[in-house]
Design an enzyme around this catalytic site. Structure first.
Site, PDB file in Angstrom:
ATOM      1  N   ASP A 192       5.562   7.600   7.735  1.00 42.71           N
ATOM      2  CA  ASP A 192       5.975   7.622   6.333  1.00 42.71           C
ATOM      3  C   ASP A 192       4.811   7.838   5.377  1.00 42.71           C
ATOM      4  OD1 ASP A 192       8.359   6.989   7.535  1.00 42.71           O
ATOM      5  OD2 ASP A 192       8.869   5.389   6.118  1.00 42.71           O
ATOM      6  N   ARG A 194       0.507  -8.288  -1.295  1.00 44.54           N
ATOM      7  CA  ARG A 194       0.527  -7.137  -2.210  1.00 44.54           C
ATOM      8  C   ARG A 194      -0.571  -7.176  -3.261  1.00 44.54           C
ATOM      9  NH1 ARG A 194       2.460  -4.792   1.759  1.00 44.54           N
ATOM     10  NH2 ARG A 194       4.728  -4.564   1.915  1.00 44.54           N
ATOM     11  N   ASP A 218       8.488  -4.810  -3.448  1.00 47.84           N
ATOM     12  CA  ASP A 218       7.078  -4.463  -3.250  1.00 47.84           C
ATOM     13  C   ASP A 218       6.573  -3.486  -4.287  1.00 47.84           C
ATOM     14  OD1 ASP A 218       6.496  -6.174  -1.188  1.00 47.84           O
ATOM     15  OD2 ASP A 218       7.278  -4.813   0.329  1.00 47.84           O
ATOM     16  N   SER A 246      13.579  -2.571   9.424  1.00 50.27           N
ATOM     17  CA  SER A 246      12.289  -2.253   8.829  1.00 50.27           C
ATOM     18  C   SER A 246      11.422  -3.500   8.847  1.00 50.27           C
ATOM     19  CB  SER A 246      12.561  -1.768   7.402  1.00 50.27           C
ATOM     20  OG  SER A 246      11.488  -2.060   6.558  1.00 50.27           O
TER      21      SER A 246
END
Lengths: 405, 405, 405, 405
Positions: B17, B99, B128, B182
């Protein structure tokens, strides 16, 4: 001790300590004693208390033995569970939540029998004296409360037993020595504290536990159950409708079997000291997790987060004895308002001390597969909206960053 | 897409990705790409990312591969753990807390390389994107942030793979089909969501778990460990001093072995929808319980309760992406102030999914056996004080009761 | 603009801006427009709006002119006042609290007329767009909301007036130039912002004020009034019973006369920027102080302090547009629960900008002269209780001090 | 009274009451007395206290007279003002904030003189006894605290005066009768309570006020002033740099002149009863408004709202006497963290009881005219971002509405 008391309602278990208190009240205050023995699901026979009270001269119509189990769970445990209340992050408040109900009955019986005082067997170091007395005063501001442990001079085990023997109170053999720890039990939990538990570095000995098997001895195969909720309260186990107390009792059996709900905690008492307690809340632990599970799909985020923010204060109020205070009632009003659609089914896996939610469904679910899916959502959500959402949430941070660089 | 970008720093994993994103940035913006690959303990080789980036034409001095594990645990995980932060009662914020660190490095690298933009691979439906972008804007209000998933038209797996093939990006066989779920991983946790997890009534299939053994397969014998804390942070396991990341890694090994830290949760995203996630936080769960354990004897009640009241807001701020916001920093200042004496040793029992505190000791303990004892306390506590304490706490309730009857 | 709209309900004042919007909607969406003009006590004639709407081709049965003053005060202002809500310490939320009611009627009229959309005249920089749209979506999740100021290209005054002239909309002479500031008015307040107010260092010019005399021009003699409350709501002025809107209007007259309720504030908008506003809330300021006054003798401390703790969040929710959100309703449930006995009379002194409570009495007063008196209290309060109260409150502090020395 | 005391430090004003206490301590405990008289800006000569103490046999080196004005304002008043603390919405805590400082000096002097006890003149019904004693115990857990009003039998004015006369303590003529109310004063405020103020329906008589002119007698022309702040604290008046105490004193003069800072309040005491107090806080009221004014342009919304949420608890802690408790210190840490950039200038208009902010400016202003303007903002803010912002904020409300219709 200087006050003149005519008649006092005593929270009476039938055990040695409250029998001594009964006699001490008669001797010290020269007053009539009314005994009140409650079945809160502590798992003891209550009729022996009647016989003992009669032996000590209590008139039959002054001996009250009440089965309060349904009221306890329906009007105290369940409302508290709606709040997901845990004191200091963990404790499910099993002792705290029983005190207001006992106090309520003490005051009701005082009014019914024309008594001017109530008495309890809680010591002067603990929280229970506060819980009993705040509740009683809130329900009847003129009631007198006698707390013999704070008044008398029977401060050693020996003195207590001497008093018992002098007053023809039978002393069971196993009560002659010091108990290795002290317990309180009801349908929600059993707590143990004191003596062998007083060093918080020492692991709780296995013999202290009475309501749960050691997880190591629990079944090797997991067990799945479902709990149904309606408007925030449990109504069925494995699809079978049950009353509040029946449901909690059934969950207790399951929790006992799978070793669920043991908690070893050092907590902060309202009276200012730390104490170490061991709690067993087998059914309550399962129920508490299930309740959070059903809320997770039926409560809106705003409601859920507000509840989480209010919870520590709510739990503290119950722990400190303020069940009958306006601020607890205000919080309850807010919490109850949120539970209207908290209905549905939760599936849990019970296994060797664990009670985990593995599934939840509801006709009122707010979970939208259509919105959350990684697949094509057919326009339910426009990802471009997120850009504006982030930009405006960031605006103040950008202004700050510009200023501060 | 209309903005002119000269150089962009991409959070680059080396996977399919982000490789597609890399190429898409080059094609769409005609800009130079700088790649940044972080070792946060996700357990993957990072050097392959370098080779792939080089293959896609990234200059060697524009390929950044950083080991951030110690910084991650020391400056992000541990401060958060000091707060006992759990989002919505349970989630240990494993993704949320990574993050801000990634964002911080993205901005630092942008400044170091003269880039005017950063890019991330988060989708437009999740939290996110918000966390990355709020953090980046807070650190550099003029940075541009590119979120390809919100911009491009590669909205199906097929379109993505077509794009990859057209642009000579190798597509691993196992990436041709849809992944069944995921994941995100770092030293603190692995999260899984989507696809097979989208129906919250269905139990999480066993193959989803990657960081912990099934508790049923965990050892039949419990294991006891100790963790030492200094000023609120873990410093040693079983008496052996360890750095933050080393300690967390060692706890992860223990947690994995004993099946600890699995969480199946339906949570409320900041962007307004509910999602169902499965989290494995093996070492974090053990650590979090240990931290509460050491606090239980070293924190005063006032400090402990204030922390509990502030926690939900603190956790929400981190979840929502406001790590670099002044209100998070204010709360951190309050929390850190409380940790000065949170030092000592906690003993835990690990067994088939359970991590229970069984002992705690500290040179700074506030637990006073002398006060709490059922035995003679040598005058440490005067039980008669309790009478006045209760009377004045009851006064307002009495005044209320007099009015309202 | 791409969506197809059949019929839209427009919040229509009859002024130039909303007339332009009306036409723009007809032109741009080719849809039918329903106009809704509300009397919220803004002090303007509403019938001219009917004539103007008819001139623009609106069918008579699609012109709605409603007197909402009583509903506004009874169901929105008074509930908010029960909470003592002030945003950022000062602002009485006069604009914020009107938006949910307007939205509610917009949606009701949309349902009554078969409209699929609503439209408002709020700009893209302010809070009102958020308040309108959150309220509408909460009441009808499928309604479409059109916000012309975010869509059209009439971004300058000249463009707007050009559009008006091209479309035969009469442009009053005084609207040709820029207005020196922008206002919003209803029975609770008038707000002014923008232009001459944009520099927060510059004092608000006197001509901005429209609802209050300058305190310097107010009467030189103070005026005393009484307000009676029942269950938290005002019911009479100077002993004369009044409906909610009548009471607020009468207080507005008093406030205007005495120059009460002016506020010059820099506030934080929900959309992320600071703005400077000038508010005049003459009757609301008097009412708010009176409400606190009656609470001061009728609310228990626990209830009062809980309300104070909840208030900032409650005010923020209203300011941000979340009137119809579950968490606002939960807080309202808690607040309303506290108001059962908030009945009695407050006496205030109005003088040149000041509105001070000088007396309060109630049949439900919790104030006990007998307890508080410096004189002999006939045993109502035993001062020795204070010693125990202090000792136990001090216990944790002593344990801390012993540890930390 | 049973404890043996060797030497006691008495908070000594030199007035009749504390002179009686001094003698009573000598007589009752047979101990040495050390006197401590603090100048907190109460506006009385302190040297007469020295002479009186000497007359009563206190050794010169046991007479302490300290000017604490700067420490009081710098270390107690200003930190509290950083929090915008107001108890129960209004009270600026003028008495509460002085008690910890007096306690701190009492304990310091006890240590310096080898005293084992301290004594204060607060009664058993009020908050001050709690504040003194909690502070003393927090600073020295082994100190003994003597509260004569809770111990002695001088419970009537006559008994007190008899005791004085028997012990050669001069009784001023005006102290023979009952004082019509009781006061406490320091640089921050003067409070009055009791007697003529005991009926909360009766307006405070004019003769009670001592620190402010009646607004009706204040100048007919407004006066404009500026206050400069640095890092949250006031540093200059009208451009002239001043120390904390000097600044507060100068503001007191201005407040007195313009009749600012009168407050008539029924409040909830920590000991459980309501009391009615009259406060005059002339400079404090001006300062408090100015502080909010400078925060309004320099504090980010997140910080400002967090402060507002924490404030009621912070104020309650100070009111209840928990200045030296860890939770107050934690809150202070959070608050102080927010004040780093709270610097700039506030302009206020003082007029007949009003102190309104009319302007504010700062080199650290977060107010952005460019963002907020109604004029062309040159791209600072994209109004279309608001659409996405609203959509995602509305998402949960829409999901709720879909479920609940």
């Amino acid at each position: 001790m200087s006050e003149s008391i005519k008649r006092v309602v005593l929270a009476y278990s039938g055990g040695l300590d409250t029998s001594v208190i009964l006699k001490w009240l008669q001797v010290t205050y020269g007053c009539e004693v009314v005994t009140f023995t409650a079945d809160l699901g502590q798992g003891e026979e209550l009729e022996p208390a009647r016989a003992k009270a009669e032996l000590m001269g209590i008139a039959p119509n002054h001996i009250f033995i009440d089965d309060l189990r349904e009221e306890f769970v329906r009007d105290f445990v369940f409302p508290m569970m709606r709040a997901n209340a845990r004191y200091e992050g963990d404790y499910l408040l099993g002792t705290s939540i029983a005190r207001p109900l006992i106090s309520k009955r003490l005051v009701e019986i005082a009014h019914a029998t024309g008594a001017d005082a109530v008495a309890h067997g809680a010591t002067g170091k603990g929280n229970d004296q506060v819980r009993f007395e705040l509740s009683c005063y809130a329900l009847d501001p003129d009631i007198k409360v006698i707390a013999p442990w704070r008044e008398w001079d029977l401060t050693s085990r020996t003195a207590l037993i001497d008093f018992a023997e002098k007053n023809q109170i039978p002393v069971p053999k196993d009560k002659r020595g010091e108990s290795p720890f002290s317990t309180d039990a009801n349908l929600l939990h059993t707590s143990s504290e004191g003596k062998v538990l007083e060093d918080p570095w020492e692991e709780t000995p296995d013999y202290v536990y009475s309501r749960t098997v050691n997880p190591e001895d629990a079944p090797d195969a997991p067990e799945y159950i479902t709990i149904d909720f309606e408007k925030g309260d449990g109504v069925a186990l494995n699809g079978q409708a049950m009353s509040p107390a029946t449901l909690l009792a059934a969950l207790n059996d399951l929790g006992r079997k799978h070793g669920i709900g043991r908690l070893d905690l050092v907590e902060n008492r309202f009276v200012g000291m730390k104490s170490r307690g061991m709690y067993e809340t087998p059914g309550g632990e399962i129920y508490a997790r299930a309740h959070r599970g059903i809320e997770s799909i039926t409560l809106d985020r705003g409601a859920a987060h507000l509840k989480d923010e209010l919870m520590p204060k709510y739990a503290e109020l119950i722990y400190n004895g303020f069940w009958f205070a306006p601020e607890r009632e205000m919080l309850q009003a807010a919490i109850d308002h949120s539970q209207e659609k908290v209905s549905g089914t939760v599936r849990l896996k019970l296994y060797k001390g664990n009670a985990g939610v593995v599934g939840r469904k509801s006709p009122f679910s707010l979970y939208s597969e259509r919105h959350v899916t990684f697949e094509d959502d057919a326009g339910a959500y426009d990802q471009k909206d997120a850009a504006g959402f982030i930009k405006l949430n960031a605006l103040r941070l950008k202004l700050l960053a510009r200023r501060d660089r």
